[in-house]
Design an enzyme around this catalytic site. Structure first.
Site, PDB file in Angstrom:
ATOM      1  N   GLN A  20      87.782  38.616 -77.846  1.00 39.83           N
ATOM      2  CA  GLN A  20      87.304  38.599 -76.469  1.00 39.83           C
ATOM      3  C   GLN A  20      86.834  39.964 -75.971  1.00 39.83           C
ATOM      4  O   GLN A  20      86.101  40.032 -74.983  1.00 39.83           O
ATOM      5  CB  GLN A  20      88.407  38.065 -75.545  1.00 39.83           C
ATOM      6  CG  GLN A  20      88.708  36.597 -75.809  1.00 39.83           C
ATOM      7  CD  GLN A  20      89.793  36.053 -74.902  1.00 39.83           C
ATOM      8  OE1 GLN A  20      90.973  36.183 -75.193  1.00 39.83           O
ATOM      9  NE2 GLN A  20      89.408  35.441 -73.798  1.00 39.83           N
ATOM     10  N   HIS A 121      95.029  35.414 -82.684  1.00 37.35           N
ATOM     11  CA  HIS A 121      94.524  34.914 -81.409  1.00 37.35           C
ATOM     12  C   HIS A 121      93.158  34.268 -81.682  1.00 37.35           C
ATOM     13  O   HIS A 121      92.130  34.714 -81.192  1.00 37.35           O
ATOM     14  CB  HIS A 121      94.443  36.051 -80.377  1.00 37.35           C
ATOM     15  CG  HIS A 121      94.406  35.598 -78.941  1.00 37.35           C
ATOM     16  ND1 HIS A 121      95.303  36.038 -77.991  1.00 37.35           N
ATOM     17  CD2 HIS A 121      93.581  34.750 -78.286  1.00 37.35           C
ATOM     18  CE1 HIS A 121      95.014  35.491 -76.815  1.00 37.35           C
ATOM     19  NE2 HIS A 121      93.964  34.698 -76.971  1.00 37.35           N
ATOM     20  N   ASN A 165      99.085  33.065 -81.009  1.00 32.19           N
ATOM     21  CA  ASN A 165      98.814  32.779 -79.607  1.00 32.19           C
ATOM     22  C   ASN A 165      98.412  31.317 -79.456  1.00 32.19           C
ATOM     23  O   ASN A 165      97.428  30.870 -80.059  1.00 32.19           O
ATOM     24  CB  ASN A 165      97.658  33.648 -79.106  1.00 32.19           C
ATOM     25  CG  ASN A 165      97.335  33.359 -77.641  1.00 32.19           C
ATOM     26  OD1 ASN A 165      98.127  33.670 -76.760  1.00 32.19           O
ATOM     27  ND2 ASN A 165      96.185  32.725 -77.378  1.00 32.19           N
ATOM     28  N   GLU A 166      99.185  30.563 -78.686  1.00 31.37           N
ATOM     29  CA  GLU A 166      98.799  29.217 -78.264  1.00 31.37           C
ATOM     30  C   GLU A 166      98.328  28.310 -79.392  1.00 31.37           C
ATOM     31  O   GLU A 166      97.158  27.912 -79.426  1.00 31.37           O
ATOM     32  CB  GLU A 166      97.710  29.309 -77.186  1.00 31.37           C
ATOM     33  CG  GLU A 166      98.094  30.162 -75.988  1.00 31.37           C
ATOM     34  CD  GLU A 166      97.069  30.079 -74.860  1.00 31.37           C
ATOM     35  OE1 GLU A 166      95.983  29.524 -75.064  1.00 31.37           O
ATOM     36  OE2 GLU A 166      97.375  30.572 -73.765  1.00 31.37           O
ATOM     37  N   TYR A 293      99.181  29.273 -66.635  1.00 35.18           N
ATOM     38  CA  TYR A 293      98.049  29.322 -65.700  1.00 35.18           C
ATOM     39  C   TYR A 293      98.150  28.291 -64.597  1.00 35.18           C
ATOM     40  O   TYR A 293      97.824  28.568 -63.453  1.00 35.18           O
ATOM     41  CB  TYR A 293      96.721  29.155 -66.464  1.00 35.18           C
ATOM     42  CG  TYR A 293      96.423  30.386 -67.285  1.00 35.18           C
ATOM     43  CD1 TYR A 293      95.833  31.496 -66.702  1.00 35.18           C
ATOM     44  CD2 TYR A 293      96.810  30.470 -68.621  1.00 35.18           C
ATOM     45  CE1 TYR A 293      95.604  32.656 -67.427  1.00 35.18           C
ATOM     46  CE2 TYR A 293      96.586  31.625 -69.356  1.00 35.18           C
ATOM     47  CZ  TYR A 293      95.986  32.719 -68.746  1.00 35.18           C
ATOM     48  OH  TYR A 293      95.774  33.866 -69.462  1.00 35.18           O
ATOM     49  N   GLU A 349     100.960  35.946 -70.766  1.00 34.46           N
ATOM     50  CA  GLU A 349      99.703  35.852 -70.022  1.00 34.46           C
ATOM     51  C   GLU A 349      99.966  35.110 -68.721  1.00 34.46           C
ATOM     52  O   GLU A 349     100.679  34.107 -68.712  1.00 34.46           O
ATOM     53  CB  GLU A 349      98.610  35.052 -70.769  1.00 34.46           C
ATOM     54  CG  GLU A 349      98.063  35.706 -71.997  1.00 34.46           C
ATOM     55  CD  GLU A 349      96.983  34.865 -72.682  1.00 34.46           C
ATOM     56  OE1 GLU A 349      96.350  33.999 -72.018  1.00 34.46           O
ATOM     57  OE2 GLU A 349      96.780  35.064 -73.885  1.00 34.46           O
ATOM     58  N   TRP A 396      97.072  38.699 -67.474  1.00 31.76           N
ATOM     59  CA  TRP A 396      95.814  38.407 -68.171  1.00 31.76           C
ATOM     60  C   TRP A 396      94.704  38.553 -67.150  1.00 31.76           C
ATOM     61  O   TRP A 396      94.670  37.808 -66.204  1.00 31.76           O
ATOM     62  CB  TRP A 396      95.788  36.985 -68.760  1.00 31.76           C
ATOM     63  CG  TRP A 396      94.502  36.777 -69.498  1.00 31.76           C
ATOM     64  CD1 TRP A 396      93.314  36.316 -68.996  1.00 31.76           C
ATOM     65  CD2 TRP A 396      94.255  37.086 -70.883  1.00 31.76           C
ATOM     66  NE1 TRP A 396      92.343  36.318 -69.967  1.00 31.76           N
ATOM     67  CE2 TRP A 396      92.901  36.787 -71.130  1.00 31.76           C
ATOM     68  CE3 TRP A 396      95.043  37.612 -71.928  1.00 31.76           C
ATOM     69  CZ2 TRP A 396      92.309  36.979 -72.393  1.00 31.76           C
ATOM     70  CZ3 TRP A 396      94.454  37.795 -73.163  1.00 31.76           C
ATOM     71  CH2 TRP A 396      93.100  37.472 -73.385  1.00 31.76           C
ATOM     72  N   GLU A 403      85.220  34.771 -72.310  1.00 32.94           N
ATOM     73  CA  GLU A 403      86.197  33.706 -72.057  1.00 32.94           C
ATOM     74  C   GLU A 403      85.836  32.458 -72.887  1.00 32.94           C
ATOM     75  O   GLU A 403      85.573  31.387 -72.364  1.00 32.94           O
ATOM     76  CB  GLU A 403      86.282  33.424 -70.553  1.00 32.94           C
ATOM     77  CG  GLU A 403      87.251  32.342 -70.110  1.00 32.94           C
ATOM     78  CD  GLU A 403      88.632  32.352 -70.766  1.00 32.94           C
ATOM     79  OE1 GLU A 403      89.198  33.438 -70.964  1.00 32.94           O
ATOM     80  OE2 GLU A 403      89.121  31.259 -71.104  1.00 32.94           O
ATOM     81  N   TRP A 404      85.822  32.624 -74.199  1.00 41.09           N
ATOM     82  CA  TRP A 404      85.660  31.504 -75.143  1.00 41.09           C
ATOM     83  C   TRP A 404      84.473  30.602 -74.785  1.00 41.09           C
ATOM     84  O   TRP A 404      83.372  31.117 -74.575  1.00 41.09           O
ATOM     85  CB  TRP A 404      86.993  30.742 -75.256  1.00 41.09           C
ATOM     86  CG  TRP A 404      88.158  31.663 -75.524  1.00 41.09           C
ATOM     87  CD1 TRP A 404      89.184  31.966 -74.677  1.00 41.09           C
ATOM     88  CD2 TRP A 404      88.398  32.459 -76.712  1.00 41.09           C
ATOM     89  NE1 TRP A 404      90.048  32.861 -75.258  1.00 41.09           N
ATOM     90  CE2 TRP A 404      89.586  33.179 -76.511  1.00 41.09           C
ATOM     91  CE3 TRP A 404      87.715  32.615 -77.941  1.00 41.09           C
ATOM     92  CZ2 TRP A 404      90.126  34.052 -77.458  1.00 41.09           C
ATOM     93  CZ3 TRP A 404      88.250  33.481 -78.895  1.00 41.09           C
ATOM     94  CH2 TRP A 404      89.431  34.178 -78.647  1.00 41.09           C
TER      95      TRP A 404
HETATM   96  C1  FCB Z   1      94.457  31.537 -72.671  1.00 36.54           C
HETATM   97  C2  FCB Z   1      94.022  32.393 -73.837  1.00 36.54           C
HETATM   98  C3  FCB Z   1      93.327  33.665 -73.428  1.00 36.54           C
HETATM   99  C4  FCB Z   1      92.434  33.472 -72.225  1.00 36.54           C
HETATM  100  C5  FCB Z   1      93.164  32.763 -71.114  1.00 36.54           C
HETATM  101  C6  FCB Z   1      92.357  32.561 -69.870  1.00 36.54           C
HETATM  102  O1  FCB Z   1      94.515  30.209 -73.080  1.00 36.54           O
HETATM  103  O2  FCB Z   1      95.122  32.741 -74.645  1.00 36.54           O
HETATM  104  O3  FCB Z   1      92.653  34.148 -74.547  1.00 36.54           O
HETATM  105  O4  FCB Z   1      91.294  32.835 -72.617  1.00 36.54           O
HETATM  106  O5  FCB Z   1      93.624  31.529 -71.574  1.00 36.54           O
END
Ligand code: FCB
Length: 444
Positions: A20, A121, A165-166, A293, A349, A396, A403-404
């Site tokens: 990113q 990640h 990560n996730e 989030y 995050e 974060w 952002e992906w």
């Molecule tokens: C999470 C990701 C991070 C970023 C945030 C907004 O899912 O780990 O890389 O994109 O969301």
């Protein structure tokens, strides 16, 4: 709420990830990752955006560390790009890739900022994807080799390690929803991927401990409490399924409970468990990282395989259209502490996207983001006071970044990045965080 309301040894950091922010995708021997391929495939990311340059952090890391210093954080969570270290994913080592992280870590330590490294990640080396990617068991073994290499090189200075990560995003968004790299839409593959990700984590934990004296090892999950849209038992059952899909599928095996029986029955799909896999996956860790989030509100649906549907609720939403719901973080922290009993929890995050712009006075007045942080931190404090083993918080993100699938359209930074010029400017939220850390402000 003041900083001093939190324990004195609380960790205060910012987080980023390699693809990113780094850019420099073809420099110093880096190999391609699935995100290079995906983002360069027409129609996959907003505006065709990709991470070729991103925040150019690969060259500008000294400036970015200076920004962290100014914010006053005591820790920085970054990720190591697997394809910089092993351009083909396995085998041939690229020493120039290791050099970059050596420089980064040394520069952080010089400024008194503790490095927290995430090993994965989402930027899987493309050649491993070509050999089957996460649906293939071999990828888990490749990850353990990569973890070995990186921790042998950085482990004298980096003590905090996050394996993945996730994994939910890698498995579900990458192999079933198809909205993240590698963009597959194959349910069976996503289930196998989830198992091999967890296995990769479990294989890496003892490797990291062996290589790093005084290691602190954990994994980061994106957890979200699920609430039923109505008291109707069908909706309550749907919320339970959501919880299985998002949370328990990962938490249960990590904490020694195996895959949840209700979800195995629902999916009718076995996650290719072999031998002692479940014991490997349940390797004791030092902490659980959570990325929070928003919450989910769901109702019953007949749609296979998950059989729930998201319902949009609430008054306040961020630029991602995610509901602002700090109470969900409180509920999550309390539940995790009670049900899974992790030794420690770090919020690895938490943050929000808003459509920031530079005002005529040159400032970025992102007061909604300030509010978002204040409200979430207030509930962290409450959870702490009610016994949650919370030990730290990473905002974060340090910088606006790639952002992906949303490309550069969504800005999460404490620091604004003007991408054409690469000029960085601290936003009002960054100054708020700095003042909070210096305790110059009482924030609610
Ligand atoms: C999470 C990701 C991070 C970023 C945030 C907004 O899912 O780990 O890389 O994109 O969301």
């Amino acid at each position: 709420m003041k900083r001093s309301d939190f324990p004195a040894n609380f960790i205060w950091g910012t987080a980023t990830s390699a693809y990113q922010i780094e850019g420099a995708v073809s420099e110093d021997g880096r190999g391609p990752s699935i995100w290079d391929t995906f983002s360069h495939t027409p129609g996959k990311t907003k505006g065709g955006d990709h991470g070729d340059v991103a925040c150019d952090h690969y060259h500008r890391y000294p400036e970015d560390i200076a920004l962290m210093k100014e914010l006053g954080v005591n820790a920085y969570r970054f990720s190591v790009a697997w394809p910089r270290i092993l351009p083909e994913g396995r085998g041939r080592v690229n020493p120039r890739g290791l050099d970059f992280y050596n420089r980064l870590v040394d520069a952080l330590l010089e400024q008194g900022i503790t490095p927290w490294a995430t090993l994965y990640h989402w930027d899987l080396p493309q050649s491993l994807e070509d050999q089957g990617g996460w649906p293939s068991r071999e990828t888990a073994y490749a990850f353990a080799e990569y973890a070995d290499l990186v921790t042998r090189h950085l482990g004298d200075r980096v003590k905090h390690w996050i394996t993945l990560n996730e994994p939910w995003c890698s498995a579900y968004l990458g192999y079933h929803a198809g909205i993240h790299a590698p963009g597959q839409q194959n349910f069976k593959h996503s289930i196998w991927a989830s198992h091999h990700l967890l296995l990769a984590h479990g294989l890496a934990v003892p490797v990291i401990r062996r290589n790093v004296t005084g290691a602190r090892v954990g994994i980061t999950l994106n957890l979200s409490p699920g609430y039923p849209a109505s008291p109707d038992p069908a909706d309550v059952a749907a919320a339970r399924r959501f919880d299985g899909f998002q949370n328990r599928w990962y938490l249960d095996p990590l904490y020694g409970l195996g895959y949840p029986a209700d979800m195995l029955a629902l999916y009718g799909e076995a996650p290719s468990v072999q031998g002692d896999d479940l014991i490997t996956i349940a390797a004791p860790t030092d902490f659980l990282g959570i990325n929070y989030y928003s919450r989910a509100v769901v109702r019953n649906s007949d749609l296979e395989p998950y059989r729930f549907q998201y319902v949009r609720v609430g008054e306040e939403h961020t630029d991602m259209d995610w509901e602002v719901y700090p109470e969900g973080l409180y509920d999550l922290l309390i539940r995790l502490g009670r049900e899974y009993r992790p030794k420690a929890i770090y919020i690895t995050e938490n943050g929000a996207a808003y459509p920031d712009a530079v005002a005529d006075d040159g400032g970025i007045h992102d007061l909604e983001r300030v509010r978002y942080f204040q409200r979430h931190l207030a509930l962290c404090l409450e959870a702490l006071q009610h016994g949650a083993p919370l030990k730290g918080y990473f905002a974060w993100s340090l910088l606006d970044n790639f952002e992906w699938a949303e490309g550069y359209a969504k800005r999460f930074g404490l620091v604004y990045v003007d991408f054409p010029s690469q000029r960085r400017r601290i936003k009002a939220s960054g100054y708020w965080f700095r003042d909070f850390l210096r305790e110059a402000v009482a924030s609610s």
